[in-house]
Design a protein around this motif. Structure first.
Motif, short mmCIF file in Angstrom:
data_model
loop_
_atom_site.label_atom_id
_atom_site.label_comp_id
_atom_site.label_asym_id
_atom_site.label_seq_id
_atom_site.Cartn_x
_atom_site.Cartn_y
_atom_site.Cartn_z
N SER A 119 0.83 -1.21 0.00
CA SER A 119 0.00 0.00 0.00
C SER A 119 0.86 1.25 0.00
O SER A 119 0.57 2.23 -0.71
CB SER A 119 -0.92 0.00 1.23
N LEU A 133 -4.76 6.22 3.84
CA LEU A 133 -3.84 5.09 3.99
C LEU A 133 -3.76 4.71 5.46
O LEU A 133 -3.57 5.57 6.32
CB LEU A 133 -2.45 5.48 3.47
N THR A 232 -3.23 9.78 6.68
CA THR A 232 -2.49 8.55 6.94
C THR A 232 -2.56 8.21 8.43
O THR A 232 -2.43 9.09 9.27
CB THR A 232 -1.02 8.69 6.52
#
Length: 318
Positions: A119, A133, A232
């Motif tokens: 990823s 993410l 993130t």
């Protein structure tokens, strides 16, 4: 032993879906929730399967997300690679195929260990335009001892186990903090019965072969971390021997906008150890970053691949 000599054990859950990955390989997976909800693609770690995400997938689905987990090539019910290559670059290409098969929606990428590395590269090198993410117990800087422990576990008993009790004992040795279960039925999805009468891990043994260069891996992932421009979240297992607190803080210096959660009582397999805390942390994060019924906080950006990686097919460690 080839994939064709492996027999799935009774009780092994059948995949809900099959998709076509890079080079025509068949990828098996499950999904939860409304397909009209924000897409969340869950990628497991090396030696795991899509089943590692069942609890998290169900929780995400109940919260309004469309969660999809798939077995990486060479794992679970997905095909083994004909050429025996399982490097990070081909894993990224499989992920690109998954995004296309799921309608080219901008996904949230959630990846544990190997899946997290995939990823991170997919986003950091701009192969996949993601909305957010989530990295689970993985970062550019990892501990050599943790890598060695994973490799030792995955190469244990290359000729197979005589019984499911032996399989359970091996898992208990690797995960001593987990209470051993008396019912061995759940092991069916982790092993296959060979023509030799022995139980073998579900993954292609060639997955653990190939070039391993931790220095090259670290440099590549550090460059990707510096190139993150989306919401993130880093989730670390408080008991992890792979990602230390120092390694987590190093990632946060590379990506200062990232959020961070350390899950007390969880080892490297965070979702499996404390799915309640893990799923809650992810849903709280996504509620801000990619709310159901709302717009992601990051506007879409064109995907222009920066490169095709190192030029070597390096097995991800882990």
């Amino acid at each position: 032993m080839t994939a064709s000599t492996h027999t799935r054990l009774p009780g092994t859950p059948d995949p809900m879906h099959f998709w076509t990955g890079h080079g025509g390989i068949r990828l098996a997976g499950d999904s939860w929730g409304d397909p009209r909800g924000p897409l969340v693609i869950l990628q497991h770690g090396g030696g795991q399967t899509r089943h590692a995400w069942k609890g998290a997938g169900e929780t995400l689905g109940a919260a309004g997300y469309h969660a999809v987990a798939f077995d990486a090539r060479g794992h679970g019910d997905s095909d083994w690679a004909p050429d025996g290559l399982y490097g990070q670059d081909v894993m990224v290409r499989d992920l690109e195929c998954m995004v296309a098969a799921l309608g080219h929606q901008r996904p949230v990428l959630v990846g544990a260990s190997m899946g997290g590395g995939t990823s991170l590269v997919a986003v950091g090198e701009q192969h996949v335009d993601a909305t957010a993410l989530v990295l689970v117990d993985i970062a550019p800087k990892i501990e050599a001892e943790g890598v060695a422990n994973i490799q030792a576990f995955m190469t244990l008993k290359p000729d197979g186990f005589d019984s499911l009790e032996d399989v359970a004992a091996a898992i208990q040795t690797y995960q001593p903090h987990r209470k051993r279960k008396n019912n061995l039925d759940g092991l069916a999805k982790n092993v296959r019965l060979g023509d030799d009468g022995k139980y073998h891990w579900h993954w292609d043994p060639r997955f653990r072969t190939g070039t391993r260069n931790l220095g090259q891996r670290t440099a590549r992932l550090e460059a990707c971390a510096r190139n993150l421009h989306l919401p993130t979240l880093l989730v670390r297992g408080g008991l992890s021997d792979l990602l230390s607190e120092e390694g987590a803080q190093d990632f946060l210096r590379l990506c200062p906008t990232a959020e961070y959660v350390s899950v007390t009582g969880a080892g490297h397999m965070v979702a499996g150890d404390r799915n309640d805390i893990f799923a809650t942390a992810v849903i709280e994060f996504l509620g801000r970053a990619v709310p159901v019924g709302g717009q992601p906080v990051q506007p879409p950006q064109p995907v222009t691949p920066v490169g095709e990686g190192s030029g070597e097919d390096i097995v991800d460690v882990p």
